[in-house]
Design a protein around this motif. Structure first.
Motif, PDB file in Angstrom:
ATOM      1  N   SER A  83       0.824  -1.201   0.000  1.00 48.12           N
ATOM      2  CA  SER A  83       0.000   0.000   0.000  1.00 48.12           C
ATOM      3  C   SER A  83       0.863   1.256   0.000  1.00 48.12           C
ATOM      4  O   SER A  83       0.507   2.255  -0.598  1.00 48.12           O
ATOM      5  N   PHE A  84       2.037   1.218   0.652  1.00 53.29           N
ATOM      6  CA  PHE A  84       2.932   2.367   0.632  1.00 53.29           C
ATOM      7  C   PHE A  84       3.457   2.607  -0.778  1.00 53.29           C
ATOM      8  O   PHE A  84       3.498   3.741  -1.242  1.00 53.29           O
ATOM      9  N   ALA A  85       3.842   1.539  -1.480  1.00 52.39           N
ATOM     10  CA  ALA A  85       4.361   1.679  -2.848  1.00 52.39           C
ATOM     11  C   ALA A  85       3.317   2.304  -3.757  1.00 52.39           C
ATOM     12  O   ALA A  85       3.637   3.090  -4.627  1.00 52.39           O
ATOM     13  N   ARG A  86       2.062   1.960  -3.539  1.00 49.98           N
ATOM     14  CA  ARG A  86       1.002   2.554  -4.358  1.00 49.98           C
ATOM     15  C   ARG A  86       0.825   4.035  -4.055  1.00 49.98           C
ATOM     16  O   ARG A  86       0.374   4.785  -4.893  1.00 49.98           O
ATOM     17  N   ALA A  87       1.130   4.444  -2.830  1.00 52.06           N
ATOM     18  CA  ALA A  87       0.928   5.823  -2.425  1.00 52.06           C
ATOM     19  C   ALA A  87       2.023   6.755  -2.943  1.00 52.06           C
ATOM     20  O   ALA A  87       1.833   7.957  -2.980  1.00 52.06           O
ATOM     21  N   LEU A  88       3.186   6.222  -3.309  1.00 48.17           N
ATOM     22  CA  LEU A  88       4.265   7.059  -3.813  1.00 48.17           C
ATOM     23  C   LEU A  88       3.858   7.693  -5.134  1.00 48.17           C
ATOM     24  O   LEU A  88       3.268   7.035  -5.988  1.00 48.17           O
ATOM     25  N   PRO A  89       4.172   8.963  -5.332  1.00 52.84           N
ATOM     26  CA  PRO A  89       3.857   9.590  -6.614  1.00 52.84           C
ATOM     27  C   PRO A  89       4.654   8.936  -7.737  1.00 52.84           C
ATOM     28  O   PRO A  89       5.848   8.673  -7.582  1.00 52.84           O
ATOM     29  N   ARG A  90       3.975   8.651  -8.834  1.00 51.29           N
ATOM     30  CA  ARG A  90       4.628   8.045  -9.999  1.00 51.29           C
ATOM     31  C   ARG A  90       5.086   9.133 -10.950  1.00 51.29           C
ATOM     32  O   ARG A  90       4.307  10.017 -11.298  1.00 51.29           O
ATOM     33  N   VAL A  91       6.349   9.046 -11.367  1.00 51.63           N
ATOM     34  CA  VAL A  91       6.916  10.005 -12.310  1.00 51.63           C
ATOM     35  C   VAL A  91       7.437   9.239 -13.519  1.00 51.63           C
ATOM     36  O   VAL A  91       8.227   8.304 -13.373  1.00 51.63           O
ATOM     37  N   LEU A  92       7.001   9.643 -14.687  1.00 55.31           N
ATOM     38  CA  LEU A  92       7.459   9.045 -15.937  1.00 55.31           C
ATOM     39  C   LEU A  92       8.639   9.854 -16.462  1.00 55.31           C
ATOM     40  O   LEU A  92       8.544  11.082 -16.582  1.00 55.31           O
ATOM     41  N   VAL A  93       9.757   9.179 -16.757  1.00 59.66           N
ATOM     42  CA  VAL A  93      10.937   9.817 -17.336  1.00 59.66           C
ATOM     43  C   VAL A  93      11.137   9.224 -18.724  1.00 59.66           C
ATOM     44  O   VAL A  93      11.366   8.025 -18.864  1.00 59.66           O
ATOM     45  N   VAL A  94      11.040  10.076 -19.748  1.00 57.78           N
ATOM     46  CA  VAL A  94      11.184   9.634 -21.136  1.00 57.78           C
ATOM     47  C   VAL A  94      12.436  10.275 -21.722  1.00 57.78           C
ATOM     48  O   VAL A  94      12.475  11.482 -21.957  1.00 57.78           O
ATOM     49  N   ASP A  95      13.457   9.457 -21.933  1.00 54.52           N
ATOM     50  CA  ASP A  95      14.718   9.945 -22.492  1.00 54.52           C
ATOM     51  C   ASP A  95      15.431   8.761 -23.132  1.00 54.52           C
ATOM     52  O   ASP A  95      15.456   7.681 -22.545  1.00 54.52           O
ATOM     53  N   ASP A  96      16.000   8.954 -24.313  1.00 56.44           N
ATOM     54  CA  ASP A  96      16.691   7.844 -24.979  1.00 56.44           C
ATOM     55  C   ASP A  96      18.110   7.634 -24.452  1.00 56.44           C
ATOM     56  O   ASP A  96      18.778   6.683 -24.808  1.00 56.44           O
ATOM     57  N   ASP A  97      18.558   8.493 -23.553  1.00 53.72           N
ATOM     58  CA  ASP A  97      19.876   8.359 -22.941  1.00 53.72           C
ATOM     59  C   ASP A  97      19.719   7.638 -21.595  1.00 53.72           C
ATOM     60  O   ASP A  97      19.147   8.190 -20.641  1.00 53.72           O
ATOM     61  N   ALA A  98      20.237   6.416 -21.522  1.00 52.60           N
ATOM     62  CA  ALA A  98      20.084   5.602 -20.312  1.00 52.60           C
ATOM     63  C   ALA A  98      20.702   6.275 -19.084  1.00 52.60           C
ATOM     64  O   ALA A  98      20.172   6.157 -17.981  1.00 52.60           O
ATOM     65  N   ALA A  99      21.813   6.980 -19.260  1.00 50.71           N
ATOM     66  CA  ALA A  99      22.462   7.649 -18.125  1.00 50.71           C
ATOM     67  C   ALA A  99      21.573   8.753 -17.560  1.00 50.71           C
ATOM     68  O   ALA A  99      21.496   8.928 -16.336  1.00 50.71           O
ATOM     69  N   ILE A 100      20.892   9.474 -18.416  1.00 48.41           N
ATOM     70  CA  ILE A 100      19.971  10.532 -17.962  1.00 48.41           C
ATOM     71  C   ILE A 100      18.802   9.903 -17.209  1.00 48.41           C
ATOM     72  O   ILE A 100      18.421  10.372 -16.133  1.00 48.41           O
ATOM     73  N   ARG A 101      18.228   8.834 -17.773  1.00 44.48           N
ATOM     74  CA  ARG A 101      17.111   8.155 -17.092  1.00 44.48           C
ATOM     75  C   ARG A 101      17.552   7.648 -15.720  1.00 44.48           C
ATOM     76  O   ARG A 101      16.837   7.808 -14.733  1.00 44.48           O
ATOM     77  N   ARG A 102      18.728   7.066 -15.650  1.00 40.93           N
ATOM     78  CA  ARG A 102      19.242   6.527 -14.392  1.00 40.93           C
ATOM     79  C   ARG A 102      19.460   7.653 -13.370  1.00 40.93           C
ATOM     80  O   ARG A 102      19.065   7.539 -12.212  1.00 40.93           O
ATOM     81  N   MET A 103      20.066   8.761 -13.796  1.00 43.32           N
ATOM     82  CA  MET A 103      20.324   9.892 -12.903  1.00 43.32           C
ATOM     83  C   MET A 103      19.017  10.479 -12.375  1.00 43.32           C
ATOM     84  O   MET A 103      18.859  10.700 -11.175  1.00 43.32           O
TER      85      MET A 103
END
Length: 124
Positions: free
Chosen positions: A14-34
């Motif tokens: 239930s805690f995991a569901r409560a966390l705000p979800r953020v979508l990160v769209v980037d073709d650079d894996a390092a940027i997505r990871r950061m």
């Protein structure tokens, strides 16, 4: 009871569901990871997408997105097209969008609340 363990609610689920979800769209894996690490430390559940198709697939989940961060220059499509399609599919449930890109348009696309130019620094 779904999510119950030993007759009690599974608080981790239930805690995991409560966390705000953020979508990160980037073709650079390092940027997505950061961005994923940074947002994770801020208490967000991060959904990473390397391209427009993956971004559109990520919205299949029932839980809403709190924010979407989108690069405008993706390898298979434009970030503006991804934002437009997400807004179309999600309607009133569409999150605010932040553009994080190497080149920024003169005016933000519809639905975009902030634009950050890469590389980002803490200096102004």
């Amino acid at each position: 009871m779904p999510g119950a363990v030993g007759g009690r609610a599974n608080h981790a689920t239930s805690f995991a569901r409560a966390l705000p979800r953020v979508l990160v769209v980037d073709d650079d894996a390092a940027i997505r990871r950061m961005l994923g690490l940074l947002l994770g430390h801020l208490g967000c559940r991060v959904i990473e997408a390397a391209n427009g198709a993956a971004a559109l697939q990520s919205i299949a989940s029932a839980s809403p997105l709190a924010l979407a961060i989108v690069d405008l220059r993706l390898s298979n499509t434009s970030g503006v097209a991804v934002i437009r399609e997400l807004r179309l599919r999600l309607g009133n449930a569409a999150p605010p969008f932040v553009v994080f890109s190497g080149s920024l348009p003169a005016a933000p696309p519809e639905g975009v609340v902030a634009m950050i130019q890469k590389p980002a620094t803490t200096e102004r």
